[in-house]
Design a protein around this motif. Structure first.
Motif, PDB file in Angstrom:
ATOM      1  N   ARG A   2      76.680  25.950 -19.135  1.00  8.34           N
ATOM      2  CA  ARG A   2      75.909  27.111 -19.569  1.00  8.34           C
ATOM      3  C   ARG A   2      76.839  28.299 -19.831  1.00  8.34           C
ATOM      4  N   VAL A   3      77.838  28.446 -18.935  1.00 10.14           N
ATOM      5  CA  VAL A   3      78.777  29.551 -19.048  1.00 10.14           C
ATOM      6  C   VAL A   3      79.609  29.427 -20.322  1.00 10.14           C
ATOM      7  N   ASN A   6      77.538  30.087 -23.368  1.00 12.78           N
ATOM      8  CA  ASN A   6      77.205  31.508 -23.485  1.00 12.78           C
ATOM      9  C   ASN A   6      78.372  32.292 -24.107  1.00 12.78           C
ATOM     10  N   ILE A   7      79.579  32.009 -23.623  1.00 11.01           N
ATOM     11  CA  ILE A   7      80.748  32.703 -24.162  1.00 11.01           C
ATOM     12  C   ILE A   7      81.017  32.259 -25.595  1.00 11.01           C
TER      13      ILE A   7
END
Ligand SMILES: Nc1ncnc2c1ncn2[C@@H]1O[C@H](COP(=O)(O)OP(=O)(O)OP(=O)(O)O)[C@@H](O)[C@H]1O
Ligand SMILES: [Mg+2]
Lengths: 254, 307
Positions: A2-3, A6-7
């Protein structure tokens, strides 16, 4: 995941809101469309010239995007201190690097797709087709861009955008002339210079391996095993660059 | 429950200059911040406040010592999930608007998209950013940025807020708003740790303060404890004081100031206060105020730097 996503998505959004990207794209479109006028000079050759110049144009302008957008991508976060808020969130530094890289790759894929559409339109206008091998050539170009981008990301974690751009450009040029280094070797007497040159040959990838433009334009068969090898090498090489970038970032204080 | 922040023997040196000589910025800090407290971290410019805060949020790795956040080592994802951080002069992606920014930062935390949307709306409301929600941050004033910075720090529903000079550069209304936000957070059980070099900011908020002077924790305790000076000063204000009375009041070596009929005098001797009041009353003067003067932080810094 997810991280990283997102980035990556945010990096993509940053890139497509960057004016430089559109300036490069406008030049690219003129270049691709302009090949038609060169084509019409030499009768019968026009389709080949459009294809040849089109493929070269896609490669060249996408590399410019990779260099201009890619080399500032991590450095800018440090310089503008946007990295402070990001890294204080539950974001590992390696996830940050991979996310940035992912976003750049998405940007390049989009840019290449846009240029491919323009080239396809151009070919359609002169009544020529668009076959599978053509898409293979473009996909390989994209793979090459991914490798170059990983190098740009690594440079941008340790150097200013200008230096990174110069280094990355050198990487690109040497990567495409590296075959000649082997040829040079037999003329070199000095042991040190010979070692240095073989060192370069060993450290830098042969980017010509990603180039099948000639085969595609002239309808020659593609060497699939060699292509497979190049792709594998590209993946390993990029992974190494990103690992180094993550290590460089991981040790830093901000 | 674990302490919100624990620093144990925290040291940090930076290598600077051409010779890369290490310079010790933090020289062995020990500190505990109890859960639920509002902790003010004071110190003059260059004391090492920002460096300390950066070790807590994982941006700077300590040279020696330990830093934990609710028992988790600083810089780990577990610690990061529990804290919200507002940097000194926060920087954002200039090409995003506030709604996009908060959505982006919220994306690093668990929770569904709908929940995040709801939280983002709540924060935009709370920090008065609804009217500019679609405006790019490029155009924002300092006050708007600082409010967005606070909103961004709260987007992970933290249990600890770490704020680096949250009120610097703001006008009185801006300061008030940030103070309100800090109080509100504390009421909801969030521990707040913030740095400042301005006494007034700390005064009405903090239950506890720590004072950092050139990399060492000089004092820790309540503000009153910190600013107790051996020589407490009292300010006395009188009205209807004649020139003659003023002269006789100053005969004991005190220095006062007469403007019109107003007379202001300071004394450091509490035993002198009563007689002075008597004298003025007898001479037909009027007593306006007797005020103990607490040392200002500025005076304290100067005094500490001198000793
Ligand atoms: N990355 C760095 N490299 C070298 N020196 C640094 C670095 N970061 C901080 N310092 C030095 O550490 C000291 C403390 O700096 P710090 O920013 O922590 O102080 P501060 O208390 O936050 O000050 P201010 O009130 O001005 O914000 C300063 O002398 C500064 O020069
Ligand atoms: Mg500071």
């Amino acid at each position: 995941m997810r991280v990283i996503w997102n980035i990556g998505a945010n990096t993509f959004r940053e890139a497509i809101r960057n004016r430089v990207l559109y300036i490069i794209l406008v030049f690219a479109f003129f270049f691709i469309l302009g090949s038609r006028f060169l084509g019409s000079i030499s009768v019968g050759q026009d389709v080949k010239i459009i294809k040849d110049m089109g493929l070269a144009g896609i490669s060249l302008f996408a590399v410019l995007v990779a260099i201009f957008v890619g080399t500032s991508i991590v450095y800018q976060e440090i310089e503008r201190r946007t990295i402070y808020t990001i890294l204080s969130k539950p974001v590992r530094r390696r996830e940050f690097v991979i996310g940035k890289y992912l976003g750049l790759c998405m940007t390049l894929a989009t840019v290449v797709a846009a240029m491919t559409v323009v080239l396809g339109l151009q070919l359609w206008l002169v009544g020529a087709g668009f076959d599978l091998s053509f898409l293979v050539a473009i996909s390989l170009t994209l793979a090459e861009l991914f490798v170059i981008t990983s190098v740009a990301v690594l440079f941008s974690t340790v150097a200013s955008p200008l230096l990174s751009a110069v280094f990355t450009f050198c990487f690109y040029i040497i990567g495409h002339t590296i075959r000649n280094i082997l040829g040079l070797l037999q003329f070199v007497d000095s042991d040190i210079v010979r070692r240095f040159l073989s060192g370069i040959y060993f450290v830098l990838p042969n980017l010509d391996n990603f180039n099948v433009h000639r085969e595609v334009v002239h309808g020659l068969p593609l060497a699939w095993p060699a292509i497979g090898y190049s792709l594998g090498y590209g993946v390993a090489y990029s992974a190494l660059m990103l690992t180094l970038a993550a290590l460089a970032l991981g040790k830093r204080d901000f | 429950m674990d302490d919100a922040i624990v620093l144990k023997g925290l040291r940090k040196s930076f290598r600077t200059g051409v010779r890369m000589e290490p310079k010790e910025v933090l020289q062995g800090l020990d500190l505990r911040v109890r859960p639920g407290s509002i902790f003010g971290f004071l110190g003059p410019n260059g004391a090492g406040k920002t460096t300390t805060i950066k070790t807590v949020v994982g941006l700077v790795r300590p040279t020696a010592g330990q830093v934990t956040v609710f028992g988790h080592p600083a810089g780990t994802a577990k610690a990061a999930e529990l804290l919200g951080f507002l940097p000194e002069n926060p920087y954002f992606y200039e090409y995003l608007n506030p709604a996009e920014t908060l959505n982006f930062y919220g994306g690093f935390f668990a929770g569904s998209r709908a929940e995040r949307r709801e939280l983002v709306e709540e924060l935009l409301d709370k920090f008065d950013l609804q009217t500019v929600r679609n405006q790019r941050i490029k155009t924002f004033s300092k006050g708007m940025r600082q409010r967005l910075g606070m909103a961004q720090a709260l987007v992970g529903r933290p249990q600890l807020l770490v704020l680096d000079e949250p009120m610097s550069g703001l006008d009185p209304i801006g300061r008030h708003r940030i103070k309100e936000a800090i109080r509100d957070a504390a009421e909801r059980g969030i521990t707040v740790f913030f740095s400042s070099h301005i006494l007034a900011d700390v005064e009405d908020l903090c239950s506890e303060v720590g004072l950092l002077l050139s990399g060492q924790l000089a004092k820790i305790g309540s503000l009153e404890e910190l600013l107790v000076n051996q020589s407490q000063t009292y300010l006395l204000q009188f009205d209807r004081v004649t020139r003659d009375t003023a002269r006789s009041l100053q005969s004991g070596g005190l220095k006062g100031k007469l403007s019109g009929e107003r007379f202001l005098v300071r004394t450091e001797d509490p035993d002198e206060v009563g007689p002075l009041l008597d004298q003025v009353r007898q001479a037909g003067g009027r007593i306006l105020a007797v005020q103990p003067l607490r040392e200002t932080l500025e005076e304290y810094f100067v005094r500490q730097a001198g000793s």
